[in-house]
Design an enzyme around this catalytic site. Structure first.
Site, PDB file in Angstrom:
ATOM      1  N   ASP A 262      -2.198  -7.212  14.968  1.00 21.73           N
ATOM      2  CA  ASP A 262      -1.604  -5.885  15.140  1.00 21.73           C
ATOM      3  C   ASP A 262      -1.656  -5.411  16.588  1.00 21.73           C
ATOM      4  OD1 ASP A 262      -0.547  -5.100  12.701  1.00 21.73           O
ATOM      5  OD2 ASP A 262      -2.468  -4.427  11.924  1.00 21.73           O
TER       6      ASP A 262
ATOM      7  N   HIS B 161      -0.339   1.120  16.333  1.00 24.99           N
ATOM      8  CA  HIS B 161      -0.570  -0.062  17.182  1.00 24.99           C
ATOM      9  C   HIS B 161       0.534  -0.170  18.235  1.00 24.99           C
ATOM     10  CE1 HIS B 161      -3.864  -1.391  14.595  1.00 24.99           C
ATOM     11  NE2 HIS B 161      -3.071  -1.205  13.561  1.00 24.99           N
TER      12      HIS B 161
ATOM     13  N   TYR C 251      -0.871   4.131  10.864  1.00 21.25           N
ATOM     14  CA  TYR C 251      -1.216   3.103  11.852  1.00 21.25           C
ATOM     15  C   TYR C 251       0.019   2.845  12.704  1.00 21.25           C
ATOM     16  CZ  TYR C 251      -5.424   1.921   9.128  1.00 21.25           C
ATOM     17  OH  TYR C 251      -6.629   1.967   8.481  1.00 21.25           O
TER      18      TYR C 251
ATOM     19  N   LYS D 265       1.716   1.880   7.416  1.00 19.20           N
ATOM     20  CA  LYS D 265       2.106   1.073   8.563  1.00 19.20           C
ATOM     21  C   LYS D 265       3.083   1.817   9.455  1.00 19.20           C
ATOM     22  CE  LYS D 265       1.020  -2.484   9.429  1.00 19.20           C
ATOM     23  NZ  LYS D 265      -0.131  -2.858  10.306  1.00 19.20           N
TER      24      LYS D 265
ATOM     25  N   GLU E  40      -5.550   4.327  14.097  1.00 12.51           N
ATOM     26  CA  GLU E  40      -6.452   3.364  14.733  1.00 12.51           C
ATOM     27  C   GLU E  40      -7.123   3.894  15.993  1.00 12.51           C
ATOM     28  OE1 GLU E  40      -2.400   2.517  16.555  1.00 12.51           O
ATOM     29  OE2 GLU E  40      -3.174   3.016  14.563  1.00 12.51           O
TER      30      GLU E  40
ATOM     31  N   ARG F 264       0.826  -1.194   0.000  1.00 12.34           N
ATOM     32  CA  ARG F 264       0.000   0.000   0.000  1.00 12.34           C
ATOM     33  C   ARG F 264       0.869   1.256   0.000  1.00 12.34           C
ATOM     34  NH1 ARG F 264      -3.548  -1.560   5.188  1.00 12.34           N
ATOM     35  NH2 ARG F 264      -1.539  -2.523   5.698  1.00 12.34           N
TER      36      ARG F 264
END
Length: 364
Positions: free
Chosen positions: A270, A96, A94, A75, A118, A15
């Site tokens: 994740d 996490h 993101y 990510k 998130e 991505r």
């Protein structure tokens, strides 16, 4: 503002943080967007598309990080990127954090402003920047689970939907949130017998209202989980606690109660995973076997379908990127309660309670 979009360097992450359409919306507002060369290639977007939208192409990831006031990614940064992140730089991606103390410490040391997709949260409690990737991952969990049930890949050798005269596979889904509902939709559409477990009765009523008759909702408890795992062919973990580690709903001892070749797909990987035996894997090497049970726990499942995922992600992140670019992070977060909840680590201080609790650290 100067906005940088680097190539994602996590294993098999295809991505990209922004589409050419997103670039156009920023450049027409007089912001400067810097795209690393070939950053969008695996998602189906060429450098020429970005240039036409007004972006500047830079050759290296170092150049992108160096010039940008804000980094827009998909990510979490990985170790080679840690040293590239500057103090006061906005990193919007993101993260996490609760699943990685190493990443948490690295971002504290960077003194950057870490805003996590998130944990951006609307007034109704929904997570608008997580939903589209949860939709992708929920649907993919069934797609991948069906594949790994095949015997050559050490599965039980069961066709998910069965055939006339032969019963379908039984699919157990833990969690009736976005992941669980999308997984149930896919599994039921393929003809499987589907059981969805959750502790939220409102969510279970929604499942009962919208799903076909081959989807059964049931209250989640250890007793009920143990009852179902003995004859389930595919088990999907889709439990999420906002910003925190996922609860371990299937423990190591439970694997011995399952039939050989049972497949477990942990979409919660994740956030540490909701199976005790979960460990992050990659698209390059997606599975491992413990006690004859096949585990699939790829930490970036939507990266396998990057065109769909990138389009879906930019649809929801772009309005927030524009707010941050127009107003700066402080004013943007003051004006948007949803975006303010995305603040996780700010200039060396943890500002999100669940992250501090995960590692017994102090919170600002």
């Amino acid at each position: 503002m100067k906005i940088g979009v680097p190539i994602e360097i996590k294993n098999n992450e295809n991505r990209v943080g922004m589409t050419p359409s997103g670039v156009f919306e920023l450049t027409k507002r007089n912001h400067n967007v810097y795209i690393q060369k070939n950053a969008g290639f695996n998602s189906g977007f060429l450098d020429e598309d970005y240039i036409e939208a007004g972006a500047t192409i830079l050759d290296t990831i170092e150049e992108v990080y160096s010039v940008a006031d804000m980094i827009v990614k998909v990510k979490e940064p990985i170790e080679p990127e840690y040293k590239l992140i500057k103090a006061d730089q906005i990193v919007f991606t993101y993260f996490h954090f609760a699943s990685s103390e190493v990443l948490t410490n690295a971002m504290i040391e960077s003194k950057s402003v870490c805003i996590a997709y998130e944990t951006v949260e609307d007034a109704d409690g929904s997570l608008p920047l997580l939903i589209p990737m949860s939709e992708v991952a929920g649907r993919m969990s069934v797609q991948q689970g069906a594949k790994y049930l095949e015997k050559p890949i050490m599965g039980r050798g069961v066709l998910l939907g069965g055939i006339p005269g032969v019963p379908p596979a039984k699919v157990l889904i833990l969690g009736a949130g976005v992941v669980g509902v999308q997984a149930a939709r896919m599994a039921s559409g393929l003809g499987a017998s589907v059981h969805v477990l959750d502790i939220n009765m409102k969510a279970l009523r929604h499942v009962s209202d919208v799903m076909p008759n081959n989807v059964i909702s049931e209250f989640s408890s250890e007793y009920n989980i143990r009852k179902h795992i003995v004859d389930s062919d595919l088990i999907i973990g889709g439990v999420l606690i906002k910003g925190a580690k996922a609860p371990k709903l299937i423990t190591r001892d439970m694997l011995k109660e399952m039939r050989p070749g049972t497949v477990m797909v942990d979409v919660a990987v994740d956030q540490g995973g909701c199976f005790e035996t979960t460990k992050p894997t990659t698209h390059q090497d997606p599975t491992y076997i413990i006690d004859e049970v096949v585990h699939y726990s790829v930490a970036n499942m939507p990266g396998a379908v990057p065109y769909t995922s990138t389009m879906g992600l930019t649809n929801v992140t772009l309005p927030y990127v524009i707010k941050l670019a127009n107003d700066g992070w402080e004013k943007a977060c003051d004006n948007s309660a949803a975006l303010a909840k995305g603040l996780n680590i700010v200039k060396g201080e943890i500002v999100y309670k669940e992250i501090a609790e995960a590692f017994d650290m102090e919170m600002a």
